[in-house]
Design an enzyme around this catalytic site. Sequence first.
Site, PDB file in Angstrom:
ATOM      1  CB  SER A  92      60.581 -50.309   9.652  1.00  0.00           C
ATOM      2  OG  SER A  92      59.174 -50.184   9.661  1.00  0.00           O
ATOM      3  CE1 TYR A 137      60.501 -45.781   6.539  1.00  0.00           C
ATOM      4  CE2 TYR A 137      59.151 -47.751   6.765  1.00  0.00           C
ATOM      5  CZ  TYR A 137      59.932 -46.758   7.332  1.00  0.00           C
ATOM      6  OH  TYR A 137      60.146 -46.756   8.698  1.00  0.00           O
TER       7      TYR A 137
END
Length: 255
Positions: A144, A157
């Site tokens: 990401s 995350y």
Amino acid sequence: MTHLVEGKAGLVTGAGSGIGRASALALASSGAKVMVSDIDETAGGETVELIREAGCTAEFFRCNVAEETQVAALVDATVTAFGKLDFAFNNAGMNGVFAPLDEIDSATWDRVISVNLTSVFYCLKYELAAMKKQGGGSIVNTSSGAGLTGIFNNGPYNASKFGVVGLTRNAAMDYGQFGIRVNALAPGSTATPMMMNAFEQNTEEFKAQILNSIPMRSLVEPADQGAAVVWLCSDASKMVSGIALPVDGGWLAGK
């Protein structure tokens, strides 16, 4: 899209929707046989039907990537079905929980790390063994933009996606000698069902804030992510390994 992966075969996890579905469709339309995998059998089956309706080849295998035995079975099923594993796109994952670290419980941490990072280790473990045996292949892991820069109040995350980049680079170093390339995709804000749902549930100010943070002033389309995955899985990128490729409309450029 040209047939960059003509004659190749491989698997895509988290292929029931969003980036996973778009990538499975792109790989199939570019000439590959695709093992579609998802924890959601209905969504995964829909992806398979879309691929078959386009005259391409796909099978489905249900897999919870957080379970090692299921990942091993997925890789075995792909090799059994297609006779080889030329590529793998380890895409399955989950969102984090936006909160300061001192407010996050251990169960939430464990869940995010398990689904986003430990699962990639499981996938790599069995995919690398299969590719090593056959003499090469290409693996793409979904990281990401949050695996390349910090995000406020998104610790689990962030950690999981930074970890994916670390595993990717380590595997690229260790397995290049066996003809195996390992790269990471680093998506920015993408028009997946999850993102569009967030837009619908928030204010116009929220939407404007997201779009204004992207130099190209537009969300990335899932098909754009899929095109990058096809390239990374193809021989067109035969000397590209160990990178984290941002597909984010320029979002990371100023970070």
